[in-house]
Scaffold this active site. Structure first.
Site, PDB file in Angstrom:
ATOM      1  N   ARG A 168      -0.837 -33.394   1.966  1.00 58.12           N
ATOM      2  CA  ARG A 168       0.061 -34.245   2.747  1.00 58.12           C
ATOM      3  C   ARG A 168       1.166 -33.432   3.434  1.00 58.12           C
ATOM      4  O   ARG A 168       1.873 -33.959   4.297  1.00 58.12           O
ATOM      5  CB  ARG A 168       0.714 -35.301   1.836  1.00 58.12           C
ATOM      6  CG  ARG A 168      -0.240 -36.313   1.263  1.00 58.12           C
ATOM      7  CD  ARG A 168       0.503 -37.514   0.693  1.00 58.12           C
ATOM      8  NE  ARG A 168       1.380 -37.158  -0.419  1.00 58.12           N
ATOM      9  CZ  ARG A 168       1.016 -37.172  -1.697  1.00 58.12           C
ATOM     10  NH1 ARG A 168      -0.234 -37.506  -2.022  1.00 58.12           N
ATOM     11  NH2 ARG A 168       1.876 -36.880  -2.653  1.00 58.12           N
ATOM     12  N   ASN A 204      17.840 -29.420   7.068  1.00 62.20           N
ATOM     13  CA  ASN A 204      18.804 -29.691   8.121  1.00 62.20           C
ATOM     14  C   ASN A 204      19.439 -28.439   8.704  1.00 62.20           C
ATOM     15  O   ASN A 204      19.708 -28.370   9.903  1.00 62.20           O
ATOM     16  CB  ASN A 204      19.895 -30.632   7.602  1.00 62.20           C
ATOM     17  CG  ASN A 204      20.464 -31.503   8.707  1.00 62.20           C
ATOM     18  OD1 ASN A 204      20.072 -31.394   9.860  1.00 62.20           O
ATOM     19  ND2 ASN A 204      21.393 -32.367   8.351  1.00 62.20           N
ATOM     20  N   LYS A 214       9.332 -27.760  -0.204  1.00 59.05           N
ATOM     21  CA  LYS A 214      10.419 -28.067  -1.132  1.00 59.05           C
ATOM     22  C   LYS A 214       9.904 -28.453  -2.516  1.00 59.05           C
ATOM     23  O   LYS A 214      10.647 -29.048  -3.307  1.00 59.05           O
ATOM     24  CB  LYS A 214      11.285 -29.185  -0.553  1.00 59.05           C
ATOM     25  CG  LYS A 214      11.922 -28.814   0.789  1.00 59.05           C
ATOM     26  CD  LYS A 214      12.791 -29.928   1.324  1.00 59.05           C
ATOM     27  CE  LYS A 214      13.387 -29.542   2.672  1.00 59.05           C
ATOM     28  NZ  LYS A 214      14.321 -30.575   3.182  1.00 59.05           N
ATOM     29  N   PRO A 227      18.266 -28.689  -1.092  1.00 57.24           N
ATOM     30  CA  PRO A 227      17.782 -27.315  -0.979  1.00 57.24           C
ATOM     31  C   PRO A 227      16.612 -27.217  -0.011  1.00 57.24           C
ATOM     32  O   PRO A 227      15.745 -28.093   0.025  1.00 57.24           O
ATOM     33  CB  PRO A 227      17.349 -26.979  -2.413  1.00 57.24           C
ATOM     34  CG  PRO A 227      18.133 -27.913  -3.270  1.00 57.24           C
ATOM     35  CD  PRO A 227      18.264 -29.177  -2.479  1.00 57.24           C
ATOM     36  N   GLU A 228      16.610 -26.161   0.778  1.00 56.87           N
ATOM     37  CA  GLU A 228      15.517 -25.942   1.725  1.00 56.87           C
ATOM     38  C   GLU A 228      14.466 -25.031   1.106  1.00 56.87           C
ATOM     39  O   GLU A 228      14.622 -24.542  -0.016  1.00 56.87           O
ATOM     40  CB  GLU A 228      16.073 -25.416   3.041  1.00 56.87           C
ATOM     41  CG  GLU A 228      17.139 -26.367   3.595  1.00 56.87           C
ATOM     42  CD  GLU A 228      17.409 -26.237   5.086  1.00 56.87           C
ATOM     43  OE1 GLU A 228      16.552 -25.731   5.823  1.00 56.87           O
ATOM     44  OE2 GLU A 228      18.487 -26.675   5.514  1.00 56.87           O
TER      45      GLU A 228
END
Length: 266
Positions: A122, A163, A52, A2-3
């Site tokens: 991060r 992606n 995410k 999942p994006e």
């Protein structure tokens, strides 16, 4: 995987249906039993996404952090919920007649606020967050000789792009995915970032990634029955929707890469 729009969509749903009241948290599978016990019965005070990552904040100051990974999924149900089906890592039941089961996540853990801060520090800027600073991403991109196709997928550079958005964004701006970050111009980056600010909120709103411009939204079907059309993602060997050149495919950093050699020349 999942994006980012999926996690923001979940955060909005949980904010609307669970936040503001005590919730029951359990781990039918047992793998999150100790963590669930730390927050069970507490009031959920906030649900938010960063890239995410999904974060549930509780009145005690503890935060449940979820990363869905490749296989994680939330399923919603009316209350009372039935017996758990499959390996339910976490079940959250609210007082508003709403419950949700989490299966198969890469991470489901309880963090302190300092640990959450360390996690988010991060991550790169998230285009779906109002505090996102595109210049943070640009400073890393312009100094890197890594391929822009790899940089866009690096969550330390930009949080939430996966992606599909990577492939489609590069196509929409005519950028070859193997071009080094150092070869990308500042104006190209500004245009790409501005495009993410348009595309990703659409994904949050409708629950699908809509990336093909109206004038090209015809012809060959989408790569899956329940998905909108794409320009290049999972269309290897099929004609480009703009120029007709067969869409190319390769592997970059262990992820599938799709592009049009004509519209995105090296």
């Amino acid at each position: 995987m999942p994006e980012g729009h999926t996690l923001h969509r979940l955060a909005r749903l949980h904010q609307r249906r669970l936040v503001g009241a005590p919730v029951r948290v359990s781990s039918p599978q047992g793998r999150f039993a100790a963590g669930a016990a730390l927050v069970d019965g507490q009031q959920l005070i906030d649900a938010e996404a960063w890239g995410k990552h999904l974060l549930h904040r509780y009145e005690s100051g503890r935060v449940v952090h979820v990363h869905l990974g490749l296989y994680g999924k939330f399923t919603e149900s009316a209350v009372p919920m039935g017996e758990p089906v499959g390996q339910v890592r976490m079940r959250v039941v609210g007082g508003s007649g709403f419950g949700t089961d989490l299966r198969g996540p890469t991470a489901c853990e309880v963090l302190s606020e300092p640990e959450v801060t360390a996690l988010t520090e991060r991550l790169g800027p998230d285009p779906l967050r109002p505090d996102a600073d595109q210049d943070r991403a640009w400073q890393r991109i312009r100094r890197s000789r890594r391929a822009i196709g790899a940089l866009l997928m690096d969550q330390r550079v930009i949080a939430g792009v996966g992606n599909v958005y990577r492939a489609e964004l590069l196509f929409r701006h005519g950028v070859a995915p193997r071009r080094p970050g150092t070869a990308l111009s500042a104006s190209e980056w500004r245009d790409m970032w501005a495009d993410l600010l348009v595309l990703m909120p659409v994904g949050v709103r409708v629950g699908k990634m809509v990336v093909v411009r109206p004038e090209h939204d015809h012809g060959a079907p989408s790569y899956a029955p329940d998905r909108p059309r794409t320009y290049v993602y999972r269309r290897q060997g099929q004609p480009c929707r703009v120029c007709g050149t067969p869409i190319a495919h390769a592997v970059l950093d262990a992820r599938n890469l799709f592009w049009c050699p004509t519209c995105q020349p090296d």
